[in-house]
Enzyme design. Structure first.
Site, PDB file in Angstrom:
ATOM      1  N   TRP A 236       0.629   4.243   1.148  1.00 53.81           N
ATOM      2  CA  TRP A 236       0.585   4.958   2.220  1.00 53.81           C
ATOM      3  C   TRP A 236       1.278   4.381   3.344  1.00 53.81           C
ATOM      4  O   TRP A 236       1.591   4.906   4.324  1.00 53.81           O
ATOM      5  CB  TRP A 236      -0.650   5.311   3.039  1.00 53.81           C
ATOM      6  CG  TRP A 236      -1.440   3.848   3.099  1.00 53.81           C
ATOM      7  CD1 TRP A 236      -2.505   3.309   2.171  1.00 53.81           C
ATOM      8  CD2 TRP A 236      -1.528   2.961   4.230  1.00 53.81           C
ATOM      9  NE1 TRP A 236      -3.258   2.262   2.614  1.00 53.81           N
ATOM     10  CE2 TRP A 236      -2.358   2.294   3.847  1.00 53.81           C
ATOM     11  CE3 TRP A 236      -0.849   3.171   5.323  1.00 53.81           C
ATOM     12  CZ2 TRP A 236      -2.860   0.781   4.558  1.00 53.81           C
ATOM     13  CZ3 TRP A 236      -1.213   1.984   5.968  1.00 53.81           C
ATOM     14  CH2 TRP A 236      -2.193   0.944   5.942  1.00 53.81           C
ATOM     15  N   CYS A 237       1.924   2.942   3.362  1.00 47.91           N
ATOM     16  CA  CYS A 237       2.492   2.279   4.236  1.00 47.91           C
ATOM     17  C   CYS A 237       3.862   2.660   4.422  1.00 47.91           C
ATOM     18  O   CYS A 237       4.587   2.232   3.483  1.00 47.91           O
ATOM     19  CB  CYS A 237       2.179   0.790   4.091  1.00 47.91           C
ATOM     20  SG  CYS A 237       3.199  -0.445   5.136  1.00 47.91           S
ATOM     21  N   TYR A 238       4.322   2.626   5.753  1.00 44.88           N
ATOM     22  CA  TYR A 238       5.731   3.069   5.793  1.00 44.88           C
ATOM     23  C   TYR A 238       6.740   1.925   5.195  1.00 44.88           C
ATOM     24  O   TYR A 238       7.796   2.094   4.833  1.00 44.88           O
ATOM     25  CB  TYR A 238       6.094   3.505   7.300  1.00 44.88           C
ATOM     26  CG  TYR A 238       7.451   3.355   7.798  1.00 44.88           C
ATOM     27  CD1 TYR A 238       8.352   4.632   7.148  1.00 44.88           C
ATOM     28  CD2 TYR A 238       8.275   2.480   8.331  1.00 44.88           C
ATOM     29  CE1 TYR A 238       9.607   4.406   7.771  1.00 44.88           C
ATOM     30  CE2 TYR A 238       9.429   2.219   8.764  1.00 44.88           C
ATOM     31  CZ  TYR A 238      10.114   3.656   8.512  1.00 44.88           C
ATOM     32  OH  TYR A 238      11.604   3.553   8.690  1.00 44.88           O
TER      33      TYR A 238
ATOM     34  N   ALA B  88       0.781  -1.246  -0.170  1.00 38.53           N
ATOM     35  CA  ALA B  88       0.063   0.301  -0.046  1.00 38.53           C
ATOM     36  C   ALA B  88       0.827   1.122  -0.182  1.00 38.53           C
ATOM     37  O   ALA B  88       1.903   1.336   0.828  1.00 38.53           O
ATOM     38  CB  ALA B  88      -0.791   0.148   1.160  1.00 38.53           C
TER      39      ALA B  88
END
Length: 483
Positions: A169-171, A167
């Site tokens: 947005w995932c760090y 994803a």
């Protein structure tokens, strides 16, 4: 020397010669009624003697089981993967234990709560994952972007399809991306898809392909999955066509993992040599869940202070979309203290019907969120626990017959800005209930028995005498009138 005549004068039970006694129908009837009354009263007295009489007191908790208490549980989560299911314990004294595994077992389940595989062991997946040095410059894409339309064709074409479900947005997805793209470029040139065709590295954006990720039960980002072509490999020899990779995520580790998986596959026939994969690589591979649910069962030891048992998704190297997490669950069993055998509980309830009615208050109850409450829903249970001890005095000394913890439960649903969880907040009462069993003494039973027999016999004798004398008097009166 005392003569027999003097001894006879002390006889309380003097005998009347049989010739001086007279039997009557009224006396026989009264004797039968008296005998029936004696039998009835004897049965009632025997029942009272055998019955368990108790006294209940409330005292300050004087438990002999130490400062710790076990919480036994068996809870099913239809929408929480065993990959990330974590059992945590915290309390007001500052205790904070995360992801307890030693006394907990996890089993994958389907939406109908049926087990779909063997016990899930998360030991290897919990180690520190190396992501390599953080790369800031732009890395050209090396992995093939996959979508729903092309995914199935790629899995059928390549013996190995290794996919990074991520994803943006995932760090952790962003930490993996440079290493993944660099490793994909190396693998592309090393095992050209057109000339070699044994392996392909791809990536799926779960924000764009939500249905594809849901179909593969992706709950944490990033998730690296390995798809194998060929139904003959599905369950044979420990190999599966769908596995998860839990090893290091730096470029060298990813390339090494791919090399290990590709090596046993013949470049021309694409058949697998089962002895070609090393144990070092195998320990980072685990069968991926074929369903998205998990049943957690076992016990945890907690201090006897207010605290929380929390079940949630947890990982040190994955991110979760809290809006898509569903913590619905079914409580098969939840109890405090020592587990009792069904036979012991049956015996206890036979003797003391009010014991054991609240030690498993939440058992067989379902708490399902059908998204009618929106996203980010935490399900909380507030449990007030009190200890009950049964003491028996049937022997010469008092001894504890059973100790159990009963509780009341109140459940609620709350929306949160954080990751949804299933929380069991427990508070132990400083008081305990002591139920003391008080059996009647045998001498008391014998005394009452003698009183019943003697009393009924005496009263019946008096009634018979009154009845007999009344009849004689009536006859005399009638006889006098005739003269």
């Amino acid at each position: 020397m005392v003569s027999p005549t003097k001894l006879k004068s002390m006889d309380f039970y003097r005998k009347i010669p049989r010739d001086l006694t007279e039997a009557s129908l009224s006396g026989a009837g009264l004797s039968i009624v008296a005998a029936l009354i004696m039998m009835l009263l004897f049965g009632m007295e025997l029942s009272s003697y055998l019955a368990v009489n108790t006294t209940t007191t409330v005292v300050v908790d004087k438990s002999a089981d130490g400062d710790f208490l076990r919480i036994h549980f068996n809870i099913s989560f239809p929408a929480l993967s065993c990959e990330f299911a974590s059992i945590d314990v915290s309390d007001v004294l500052g205790t904070n234990r995360l992801n307890i595994t030693k006394t907990v077992r996890k089993f994958p389940i389907d939406p109908h709560l049926k087990t779909t595989g063997e016990e899930f062991h998360s030991g290897h997946g919990s180690h520190h994952i190396n992501h390599g040095e953080e790369i800031k410059e732009e890395i050209p894409d090396g992995a093939v972007p996959l979508v729903s339309g092309s995914f199935d064709s790629f899995t059928k074409h390549f013996p190995l399809l290794i996919v990074n479900f991520n994803a943006p947005w995932c760090y952790w997805s962003n930490r993996l991306k440079p290493s993944w793209e660099k490793a994909a470029s190396i693998i592309y040139h090393k095992y050209n898809p057109e000339t070699d065709g044994r392996v392909l590295l791809g990536s799926v954006d779960c924000t764009e392909e939500a249905e594809l990720c849901k179909r593969n039960h992706i709950q944490g980002y990033p998730s690296i999955r390995i798809f194998r072509k060929g139904s003959d490999l599905k369950e044979d020899h420990g190999h599966h066509e769908h596995e998860s990779y839990y090893g290091d995520r730096d470029t060298d580790s990813v390339v090494k993992m791919v090399d290990e998986l590709v090596a046993p596959i013949h470049p021309e026939t694409h058949k697998l040599d089962l002895d070609g994969i090393s144990n070092e690589t195998l320990k980072h591979l685990k069968k991926a869940p074929v369903t998205g649910g998990c049943r957690v069962e076992g016990y945890v030891r907690v201090k006897k202070v207010p605290g929380n048992l929390i079940i949630s998704a947890h990982s040190g190297a994955h991110s979760f979309d809290s809006s898509k997490m569903n913590m619905s669950h079914v409580v098969t069993h939840l109890s405090f203290g020592r587990m009792f055998s069904p036979r012991l509980l049956t015996d206890m309830r036979r003797l003391l019907p009010y014991i054991g009615q609240s030690h498993d208050k939440l058992d067989e109850k379902a708490f399902i969120n059908q998204h009618e409450f929106g996203a980010n829903v935490t399900i909380e249970h507030y449990l007030q626990v009190v200890k009950t001890e049964v003491i028996t005095r049937r022997t010469a000394q008092e001894h504890s017959l059973v100790e159990e913890y009963e509780y009341t439960a109140h459940s609620s649903i709350a929306q949160t800005y954080y990751l949804p969880v299933a929380k069991f907040h427990y508070e132990l009462s400083p008081m305990q209930i002591v139920i003391t069993e008080n059996p009647k003494s045998f001498s008391h039973f014998i005394t009452n028995l003698c009183a019943i027999i003697g009393g009924v016999f005496t009263v019946a004798g008096i009634l018979d005498s009154i009845f007999h004398n009344t009849i004689r008097l009536v006859k005399k009166v009638e006889l006098g009138k005739n003269f």
